[in-house]
Design a protein around this motif. Structure first.
Motif, PDB file in Angstrom:
ATOM      1  N   ALA A 435      -2.194  -3.392  -0.543  1.00 60.51           N
ATOM      2  CA  ALA A 435      -3.296  -2.679   0.106  1.00 60.51           C
ATOM      3  C   ALA A 435      -3.537  -1.327  -0.555  1.00 60.51           C
ATOM      4  O   ALA A 435      -2.588  -0.671  -1.013  1.00 60.51           O
ATOM      5  N   HIS A 437      -4.458   2.155   0.426  1.00 57.91           N
ATOM      6  CA  HIS A 437      -4.418   2.869   1.706  1.00 57.91           C
ATOM      7  C   HIS A 437      -4.627   4.372   1.509  1.00 57.91           C
ATOM      8  O   HIS A 437      -4.128   4.928   0.535  1.00 57.91           O
ATOM      9  N   GLU A 442      -8.855  -2.231   2.681  1.00 60.58           N
ATOM     10  CA  GLU A 442      -7.501  -2.792   2.760  1.00 60.58           C
ATOM     11  C   GLU A 442      -7.367  -3.819   3.876  1.00 60.58           C
ATOM     12  O   GLU A 442      -6.450  -4.654   3.855  1.00 60.58           O
TER      13      GLU A 442
END
Length: 448
Positions: A435, A437, A442
């Protein structure tokens, strides 16, 4: 030397026509194009480009308010429609010049006049001049459909909406498709009272049901009014210039402007197609094969006039494929599977692949993953508006067959994600991607 005046004559200098002209000329063809309005077509002149600029302008209404929650001392601001309208038209004119320059640089002859088909290999200009071409490409695009009812002449379409003398305080928009919902969001953010009137009971047919329901919910929260199952009966122009809209099953609505966004039809009337034997479908679209060839071998067509997928990038792909196939010795067929699309509503929608309903119908066994969340920016700004991301997966293969999103920047995120769907990647491929982030995107690799 050829016995024809040109190797290719293109009728219509929109996205598809310009691309076909440029590429054919780059392959050595002698090309001419005729355009009776402005070079650039619907997208550049009175469609997606000026509309997206209005969308950007509309977003500032909320951004300026939200900025106060991020520490900015923003005073109450007044919106100036005239300034935005004129700036947008200036940008359109700039882009029109670039399109014309592109054609000039590729030595394409441009006739700024109407052209019609006078024979399988002959075109006639508005002044009566007749020219011959070995091949003719029709790229005349689409045209707003206005249903016939008393007073329909008082309504405007997406062709005229960019040129309004003043911002209407009350707007009635007929239709439930992407154009209707986009302009509803635009005018609402500019401070107009907006009412969407739909003769059916659904907005955005073809989009995933959860996504379109979310847009309806958010739009109503923002103050947009919806009238369903309310066909137009008549529009009456009042002495003070306002309009009274009479609807089936509803009380009349008084408005300053009525925008009809009831879909677009292929722009084939008066082009001379039927006279030379070109087959049209029930909607007036030119019937073509996978090589963009019509029933008359020397006449081809690309873009909205064929009513396959009415999207600018598709028209461009078709124009390129035509030119490469016919003049470049590179046979090319456009792939219409998993074409991404967007609705630049408030908030916007991005979609690619099958909806949940389509997947259940076609595949039977599917898995559906969703993420329903508030964007970080909305949290701090005190907005309750929630984004919704949805992934549709073939249970038998784990392949992602559909992605549907509504929320801030959804189209920007969807474009990259569409590559994964087009490539046939699996849910596991998404899960195995780390992901990024903190971001909204995400959520696509965190769906459980």
């Amino acid at each position: 030397m050829s016995n024809f005046d040109y190797d290719l004559f293109v009728i219509g200098a929109g996205s598809g026509g310009v691309r076909a002209s440029r590429i054919a000329a780059s392959h050595g063809a002698r090309v001419a194009v005729a355009e009776d309005y402005r070079v650039g077509g619907t997208c550049v002149i009175r469609g997606c480009v000026p509309k997206k600029l209005l969308v950007y302008g509309a977003h500032f209404a909320e951004d300026l308010k939200d900025a106060r929650h991020f520490g900015w001392d923003v005073p109450d601001c007044k919106f100036d429609w005239d300034r935005l309208r004129d700036n947008v038209q200036a940008e359109v004119t700039r882009l029109e010049g670039l399109y014309g320059q592109t054609l000039e640089n590729h030595k394409v002859t441009v006739f700024k006049t109407r052209a019609t088909i006078a024979g399988p290999q002959k075109v006639r200009l508005a002044d009566g001049t007749e020219l011959t071409a070995e091949r003719i490409l029709v790229a005349t695009g689409g045209w707003p459909h206005v249903p016939e009812f008393p007073g329909s002449e008082h309504a405007i379409t997406s062709n005229e909406v960019f040129h309004l003398d003043k911002l209407p305080k009350r707007v009635v928009i007929a239709g439930g498709g992407y154009i209707a919902n986009e302009f509803a969001g635009i005018f609402n953010e500019f401070g107009s009272k907006v009412t969407i009137v739909n003769r059916g009971d659904t907005i955005l047919r073809g989009y995933d049901e959860q996504i379109r329901d979310r847009l309806l919910q958010i739009s109503m929260t923002k103050g947009i009014d919806f009238k369903f199952n309310a066909p137009f009966e008549k529009i009456v122009k009042n002495d003070d210039g306002t309009l009274t809209v009479h609807l089936g099953g509803c009380e009349p609505i008084v408005a300053d402007a009525v925008l009809v966004a009831a879909g677009r039809v292929p722009n084939t009337k008066g082009v001379g197609l039927e006279e030379v034997g070109v087959d049209l479908d029930d909607h007036g679209a030119i019937k073509v094969d996978e090589s963009n060839q019509s029933s008359v071998p020397s006449i081809y067509a690309v873009g909205d006039v064929t009513n396959r997928i009415q999207l600018t990038p598709v028209a461009i792909r078709e124009g390129q494929a035509f030119a490469d196939s016919v003049f470049g010795g590179k046979p090319t067929v456009v792939d219409y599977q998993n074409v991404p699309s967007a609705v630049f509503s408030h908030p916007p929608i991005g979609a690619v692949g099958m909806t949940e309903a389509e997947a259940r119908n076609k595949l039977g066994s599917i898995r559906v993953y969703t993420s329903d969340f508030r964007a970080m920016k909305n949290v701090l700004a005190g907005r309750n508006e929630r984004a919704l991301y949805k992934m549709v997966v073939n249970a038998a293969t784990d392949q992602v067959v559909g992605l549907h999103m509504i929320g801030p920047d959804a189209p920007e995120i969807l474009q990259a994600a569409a590559i994964a769907v087009k490539a046939g990647l699996t849910k596991a491929d998404f899960d195995n991607t780390v992901a990024l982030h903190p971001s909204m995107a995400e959520e696509l690799v965190l769906l459980k």
